[in-house]
Design an enzyme around this catalytic site. Sequence first.
Site, PDB file in Angstrom:
ATOM      1  CE  LYS A 186      -3.932   0.429   2.438  1.00 42.54           C
ATOM      2  NZ  LYS A 186      -5.088   0.418   1.554  1.00 42.54           N
TER       3      LYS A 186
HETATM    4  N1  PMP Z   1      -6.887  -2.976  -3.307  1.00 45.06           N
HETATM    5  C1  PMP Z   1      -6.668  -1.699  -2.970  1.00 45.06           C
HETATM    6  C2  PMP Z   1      -6.190  -0.754  -3.995  1.00 45.06           C
HETATM    7  C3  PMP Z   1      -6.917  -1.282  -1.649  1.00 45.06           C
HETATM    8  O1  PMP Z   1      -6.708  -0.011  -1.300  1.00 45.06           O
HETATM    9  C4  PMP Z   1      -7.394  -2.211  -0.703  1.00 45.06           C
HETATM   10  C5  PMP Z   1      -7.664  -1.770   0.713  1.00 45.06           C
HETATM   11  N2  PMP Z   1      -6.556  -1.902   1.536  1.00 45.06           N
HETATM   12  C6  PMP Z   1      -7.596  -3.535  -1.107  1.00 45.06           C
HETATM   13  C7  PMP Z   1      -7.338  -3.887  -2.420  1.00 45.06           C
HETATM   14  C8  PMP Z   1      -8.033  -4.585  -0.125  1.00 45.06           C
HETATM   15  O2  PMP Z   1      -6.991  -4.861   0.772  1.00 45.06           O
HETATM   16  P1  PMP Z   1      -7.284  -5.343   2.268  1.00 45.06           P
HETATM   17  O3  PMP Z   1      -8.206  -6.483   2.165  1.00 45.06           O
HETATM   18  O4  PMP Z   1      -5.953  -5.714   2.802  1.00 45.06           O
HETATM   19  O5  PMP Z   1      -7.894  -4.183   2.970  1.00 45.06           O
END
Ligand code: PMP
Length: 313
Positions: free
Chosen positions: A158
């Site tokens: 991220k």
């Molecule tokens: N893709 C993106 C671009 C995101 O920002 C997120 C949110 N964190 C997700 C997928 C899903 O990730 P997670 O399940 O770890 O929150």
Amino acid sequence: MTVEGMAFHQGSKILLKDAKVGVMTHALHYGTAAFEGIRGNWNSDNNNMVIFRLREHYERLLRGAKILRMNLPYTADELSEITVDLVKSNGYKQDVYIRPLAYKSHELVANLKLHELDDDLSIIVIPFGAYIDNDKPINCQTSSWRRPEDTMMPTGVKLSGLYTTSILAKTEAVSANFDEAILLNFDGTVSEGSGENLFMIKNNEIITPTETDNCLLGITRDSIIEIAEKELGLNVIERKIHRSELYLAEEVFLTGTAAHVTAVGTLDSRKIGTGSIGTITKKLQDLYFSIVIGNDSVKKNADYSKWLTSFSI
Ligand code: PMP
């Protein structure tokens, strides 16, 4: 409950209103930061807070920090401990969203490098309700923006810089009266939503793009893969997905910490399946909700307490 929120900032716990950075901060200019979105779910039956997969979130944060050549003086376990203490100090007896941000804190602009710069880490906790209303299916639009390729910016972690694309895509979709954007890769295959991973169901199989399709390695995605296999006995396949396959899928749903499990009712004004929440999506939603809140009344084949950090406030 404390009146003012607390933050972890520059190595100590302080009032949120005092947690500030200067206008010269490198990360503010260049997006040289990595962050996390973590949920604490308030279980009113047990009167406790349940943080979902805390350690895994910090492991991902530290992977992003490594790519950005940061030297953070914390392990994932130490960050988890700091977070539990901070959530307790904030005292919210409701769902919370925890946002750790690791960033190039050096107050130095016109400096396009990652090395020889100071790094820092801040954590904030805010009360948080539903990001998307999961009780009804949402309407999605294929974005005119493409998901960056890992050759352009690392996509499995991220990184703050990546979110310019997500925000452009979501803004475009919402401005056109859709709820969410689906982003394609440069080669036209499907990557993910603006802040969610994507799954489709076809002939009782669950299909989701792979890591090399530039999607974020979502923690909800990983959890749903395990739950689908263990609880529903479904075969999960990670492969490339064509845009038009989504139009013909039986079910499509999105997953994310903020979005939970959200059914897609239409894509580009075409109904997905019946247009309502699909049977498998609904089962996964119910299982996921009961797992993240530490609810044992829904019978499960496996023990998911390994994913939960629970404590009273
Ligand atoms: N893709 C993106 C671009 C995101 O920002 C997120 C949110 N964190 C997700 C997928 C899903 O990730 P997670 O399940 O770890 O929150």
